[in-house]
Design an enzyme around this catalytic site. Structure first.
Site, PDB file in Angstrom:
ATOM      1  N   SER A  11      86.323   5.586 -68.438  1.00 21.39           N
ATOM      2  CA  SER A  11      85.405   5.078 -69.478  1.00 21.39           C
ATOM      3  C   SER A  11      85.851   5.458 -70.753  1.00 21.39           C
ATOM      4  CB  SER A  11      84.117   5.853 -69.498  1.00 21.39           C
ATOM      5  OG  SER A  11      83.347   5.638 -70.337  1.00 21.39           O
ATOM      6  N   TYR A  53      79.008  13.963 -67.924  1.00 15.09           N
ATOM      7  CA  TYR A  53      79.235  12.651 -67.456  1.00 15.09           C
ATOM      8  C   TYR A  53      80.767  12.446 -67.820  1.00 15.09           C
ATOM      9  CZ  TYR A  53      80.498   7.632 -67.234  1.00 15.09           C
ATOM     10  OH  TYR A  53      81.041   6.524 -66.646  1.00 15.09           O
ATOM     11  N   LYS A  73      84.657  12.373 -65.891  1.00 13.34           N
ATOM     12  CA  LYS A  73      85.611  11.105 -66.145  1.00 13.34           C
ATOM     13  C   LYS A  73      87.039  11.999 -66.510  1.00 13.34           C
ATOM     14  CE  LYS A  73      83.152   7.760 -64.732  1.00 13.34           C
ATOM     15  NZ  LYS A  73      83.708   7.190 -63.406  1.00 13.34           N
TER      16      LYS A  73
HETATM   17  P1  NAD Z   1      76.460   1.386 -60.585  1.00 16.74           P
HETATM   18  O1  NAD Z   1      75.709   2.615 -60.758  1.00 16.74           O
HETATM   19  O2  NAD Z   1      75.829   0.099 -60.848  1.00 16.74           O
HETATM   20  O3  NAD Z   1      77.388   1.334 -59.605  1.00 16.74           O
HETATM   21  C1  NAD Z   1      77.941   2.618 -59.105  1.00 16.74           C
HETATM   22  C2  NAD Z   1      77.708   2.623 -57.407  1.00 16.74           C
HETATM   23  O4  NAD Z   1      78.154   3.689 -56.883  1.00 16.74           O
HETATM   24  C3  NAD Z   1      75.965   2.391 -57.141  1.00 16.74           C
HETATM   25  O5  NAD Z   1      76.101   1.230 -56.221  1.00 16.74           O
HETATM   26  C4  NAD Z   1      75.771   3.660 -56.575  1.00 16.74           C
HETATM   27  O6  NAD Z   1      74.811   3.519 -55.409  1.00 16.74           O
HETATM   28  C5  NAD Z   1      77.107   4.205 -55.944  1.00 16.74           C
HETATM   29  N1  NAD Z   1      77.402   5.515 -55.561  1.00 16.74           N
HETATM   30  C6  NAD Z   1      76.929   6.700 -56.562  1.00 16.74           C
HETATM   31  N2  NAD Z   1      77.444   7.795 -56.021  1.00 16.74           N
HETATM   32  C7  NAD Z   1      77.912   7.558 -54.777  1.00 16.74           C
HETATM   33  C8  NAD Z   1      78.519   8.119 -53.654  1.00 16.74           C
HETATM   34  N3  NAD Z   1      78.432   9.552 -53.965  1.00 16.74           N
HETATM   35  N4  NAD Z   1      78.865   7.464 -52.526  1.00 16.74           N
HETATM   36  C9  NAD Z   1      78.855   6.270 -52.281  1.00 16.74           C
HETATM   37  N5  NAD Z   1      78.414   5.433 -53.514  1.00 16.74           N
HETATM   38  C10 NAD Z   1      77.834   5.860 -54.527  1.00 16.74           C
HETATM   39  O7  NAD Z   1      77.129   1.619 -62.114  1.00 16.74           O
HETATM   40  P2  NAD Z   1      78.367   0.449 -62.676  1.00 16.74           P
HETATM   41  O8  NAD Z   1      77.816   0.389 -64.159  1.00 16.74           O
HETATM   42  O9  NAD Z   1      78.739  -0.350 -61.951  1.00 16.74           O
HETATM   43  O10 NAD Z   1      79.627   1.660 -62.788  1.00 16.74           O
HETATM   44  C11 NAD Z   1      80.804   1.681 -62.210  1.00 16.74           C
HETATM   45  C12 NAD Z   1      81.552   2.652 -62.367  1.00 16.74           C
HETATM   46  O11 NAD Z   1      82.135   2.384 -63.617  1.00 16.74           O
HETATM   47  C13 NAD Z   1      81.201   4.170 -62.518  1.00 16.74           C
HETATM   48  O12 NAD Z   1      82.134   5.063 -62.105  1.00 16.74           O
HETATM   49  C14 NAD Z   1      80.760   4.255 -63.987  1.00 16.74           C
HETATM   50  O13 NAD Z   1      81.045   5.615 -64.322  1.00 16.74           O
HETATM   51  C15 NAD Z   1      82.047   3.629 -64.555  1.00 16.74           C
HETATM   52  N6  NAD Z   1      81.738   2.932 -65.951  1.00 16.74           N
HETATM   53  C16 NAD Z   1      80.663   2.333 -66.161  1.00 16.74           C
HETATM   54  C17 NAD Z   1      80.215   2.080 -67.532  1.00 16.74           C
HETATM   55  C18 NAD Z   1      78.972   1.077 -67.645  1.00 16.74           C
HETATM   56  O14 NAD Z   1      78.769   1.147 -68.947  1.00 16.74           O
HETATM   57  N7  NAD Z   1      78.399   0.642 -66.776  1.00 16.74           N
HETATM   58  C19 NAD Z   1      81.074   2.313 -68.533  1.00 16.74           C
HETATM   59  C20 NAD Z   1      82.377   2.765 -68.132  1.00 16.74           C
HETATM   60  C21 NAD Z   1      82.397   3.282 -66.946  1.00 16.74           C
HETATM   61  C1  WQD Z   2      75.096   1.101 -77.501  1.00 17.88           C
HETATM   62  C2  WQD Z   2      74.546   1.313 -78.859  1.00 17.88           C
HETATM   63  C3  WQD Z   2      73.230   3.141 -79.235  1.00 17.88           C
HETATM   64  C4  WQD Z   2      70.140   1.691 -76.449  1.00 17.88           C
HETATM   65  C5  WQD Z   2      77.158   4.421 -72.961  1.00 17.88           C
HETATM   66  C6  WQD Z   2      78.029   5.761 -72.492  1.00 17.88           C
HETATM   67  C7  WQD Z   2      79.247   5.550 -72.048  1.00 17.88           C
HETATM   68  C8  WQD Z   2      79.671   4.238 -71.266  1.00 17.88           C
HETATM   69  C9  WQD Z   2      78.834   3.046 -71.620  1.00 17.88           C
HETATM   70  C10 WQD Z   2      79.851   4.837 -68.907  1.00 17.88           C
HETATM   71  C11 WQD Z   2      74.844   2.683 -79.418  1.00 17.88           C
HETATM   72  C12 WQD Z   2      72.625   1.792 -79.436  1.00 17.88           C
HETATM   73  C13 WQD Z   2      71.276   1.818 -77.397  1.00 17.88           C
HETATM   74  C14 WQD Z   2      68.741   1.726 -77.424  1.00 17.88           C
HETATM   75  C15 WQD Z   2      70.207   1.505 -79.483  1.00 17.88           C
HETATM   76  N1  WQD Z   2      79.101   4.356 -69.945  1.00 17.88           N
HETATM   77  N2  WQD Z   2      71.334   1.955 -78.500  1.00 17.88           N
HETATM   78  N3  WQD Z   2      69.023   1.462 -78.710  1.00 17.88           N
HETATM   79  O1  WQD Z   2      76.179   4.958 -75.884  1.00 17.88           O
HETATM   80  O2  WQD Z   2      78.134   3.007 -76.202  1.00 17.88           O
HETATM   81  O3  WQD Z   2      77.802   4.210 -74.253  1.00 17.88           O
HETATM   82  O4  WQD Z   2      77.465   3.278 -71.872  1.00 17.88           O
HETATM   83  O5  WQD Z   2      80.967   5.323 -68.918  1.00 17.88           O
HETATM   84  O6  WQD Z   2      79.933   6.476 -71.576  1.00 17.88           O
HETATM   85  O7  WQD Z   2      77.781   6.549 -73.372  1.00 17.88           O
HETATM   86  O8  WQD Z   2      76.291   2.587 -74.815  1.00 17.88           O
HETATM   87  O9  WQD Z   2      74.473   0.696 -74.557  1.00 17.88           O
HETATM   88  O10 WQD Z   2      73.946   3.128 -74.599  1.00 17.88           O
HETATM   89  O11 WQD Z   2      74.494   2.015 -76.581  1.00 17.88           O
HETATM   90  O12 WQD Z   2      70.021   1.328 -80.557  1.00 17.88           O
HETATM   91  O13 WQD Z   2      67.659   1.628 -76.679  1.00 17.88           O
HETATM   92  O14 WQD Z   2      73.419   0.862 -78.830  1.00 17.88           O
HETATM   93  O15 WQD Z   2      73.037   4.050 -80.195  1.00 17.88           O
HETATM   94  O16 WQD Z   2      75.059   2.627 -80.795  1.00 17.88           O
HETATM   95  P1  WQD Z   2      77.109   3.758 -75.576  1.00 17.88           P
HETATM   96  P2  WQD Z   2      74.734   2.267 -75.006  1.00 17.88           P
END
Ligand code: NAD
Ligand code: WQD
Length: 338
Positions: free
Chosen positions: A125, A149, A153
């Protein structure tokens, strides 16, 4: 044909990636404990692709269950999405985050190594860049974390680098996602947050559909053009394509690479609200409130390395993101339970 194992396979990003992998000719096997997803997501993927998606209900921390999966399926590589991802929750339940994300990944890698499966694409991330000082953010920028979190990572990035250094047969792509948004254009799959959404786009969608009264915009005094936070939003289908390209790269190249998956373009919260309401012709009431603790002002990627290494760049624009997010929301006001 051996399959690509998708851990967290029923989740938001994995379900979209499954479609792109199948379209690119890969076989997939999804594994999920459904802690943050539902099996319906995989049924919808099957509907989109016109074929069933093999899946196993298991937890990545359950070594015996993983052993069984690797013993009973031919697996050539793993795309590892499984993990917990809510920043706020991670500060309240750090042990759950370290257990799921860190211990779970260590267990997964141990089983992979035992079975000689040493190709891994890992969901990292942009959070590993902390509060980056220089924009756009390059992969060699300093890394830090401000919550469990992010810490999980960051730890995993170090663990995977140590693993690859210890055994050069490992081929690892660490993908640092920026802000994934949007949904498959069919409107059949999308992001399905539990309870109150933490992230901006699902919150906007729920306001637009009338589930929530208004959006709280967290701060308008950042050093950005309109004072609201700027992020690099990336369409989830572009992100999904990036995983296909990363896997194809690993088939050719040994080693470990850490690569940003973003567009290189930042948008502010107010730009997102405006785009959503103008393009979808729907009102999104909002009010400005105080900054959210832990938030940073600006974050967007230098996306050149992905193009250079994988031949990948994001193709979809902001209009696609807000249109597809809205289609999913309208067709599924209560997510997969709709
Ligand atoms: P998500 O929660 O939709 O998907 C994660 C999946 O993993 C879920 O289906 C959950 O049930 C499963 N899971 C969690 N713990 C588990 C375990 N111990 N064993 C088996 N399955 C398990 O989230 P997503 O948004 O699709 O994210 C996927 C990956 O990408 C995550 O690792 C997340 O940290 C990373 N990521 C997400 C974002 C984002 O903003 N969505 C940003 C950066 C990184
Ligand atoms: C985006 C912008 C908020 C909600 C998070 C995690 C990051 C990654 C992605 C997993 C910011 C603003 C948000 C609301 C708002 N996840 N906001 N009102 O914070 O960039 O990243 O998700 O890895 O690790 O930290 O994403 O969508 O929460 O926020 O004003 O109700 O929207 O302040 O500027 P963020 P976000």
């Amino acid at each position: 044909m051996p399959a690509i194992l998708l851990t967290g396979g029923a989740g938001y990003i994995a379900s979209h990636t499954a479609i792109c992998l199948l379209e690119a000719g890969f076989e997939v096997l999804a594994l999920d404990n459904f802690s943050n997803s539902q099996p319906q997501a995989l049924e919808r993927v099957a509907q989109i692709c016109g074929r069933s998606i093999p899946f196993v209900q298991a937890d990545i921390r359950d070594e015996a269950a993983l052993e069984h999966v690797f013993n009973t399926h031919q697996i050539s590589a793993v795309v590892h999405f499984a993990g917990l991802k809510a920043v706020g929750e991670s500060t309240e339940k750090p042990l759950e985050y370290y257990d799921n994300n860190v211990a779970g990944t260590v267990t997964l890698c141990r089983v992979m190594a035992r079975h000689g499966v040493k190709q891994l694409v890992f969901s990292s991330s942009a959070t590993v860049y902390g509060d980056a000082q220089k924009m756009p953010i390059c992969e060699d920028a300093p890394r830090s974390a401000t919550n469990p979190y992010g810490q999980s990572k960051l730890m995993l990035e170090y663990i995977l680098a140590d693993l690859q250094a210890s055994d050069p047969q490992w081929r690892i792509a660490v993908l640092r996602y920026f802000n994934p948004v949007g949904a498959h254009p069919s409107g059949l799959i999308g992001e399905n947050p539990n309870g109150i959404p933490n992230n901006l786009m699902p919150f906007i969608s729920q306001v637009a559909v009338g589930k929530r009264a208004k959006l709280s915009v967290f701060g308008d005094d950042y050093a950005t053009p309109d004072g609201t936070g700027v992020r690099d939003y990336i369409h989830v289908m572009d992100l999904a394509d990036g995983h296909v390209k990363a896997l194809q790269y690993l088939q050719q190249q040994a080693g470990l690479v850490a690569v940003n998956l973003g567009t290189g373009q930042g948008y502010s919260v107010l730009q997102m609200v405006k785009a959503f309401s103008e393009i979808n012709q729907v009102a999104v009431p909002y009010q400005i409130v105080a900054r959210r603790p832990g938030d940073i002002g600006t974050c967007y990627a230098d996306a050149r390395l992905a193009l250079q290494l994988f031949g990948w760049k994001a193709e979809r624009d902001l209009a696609d993101m807000v249109r597809d997010a809205w289609r999913w929301q309208q067709q599924n006001p209560d997510g997969y339970c709709s």
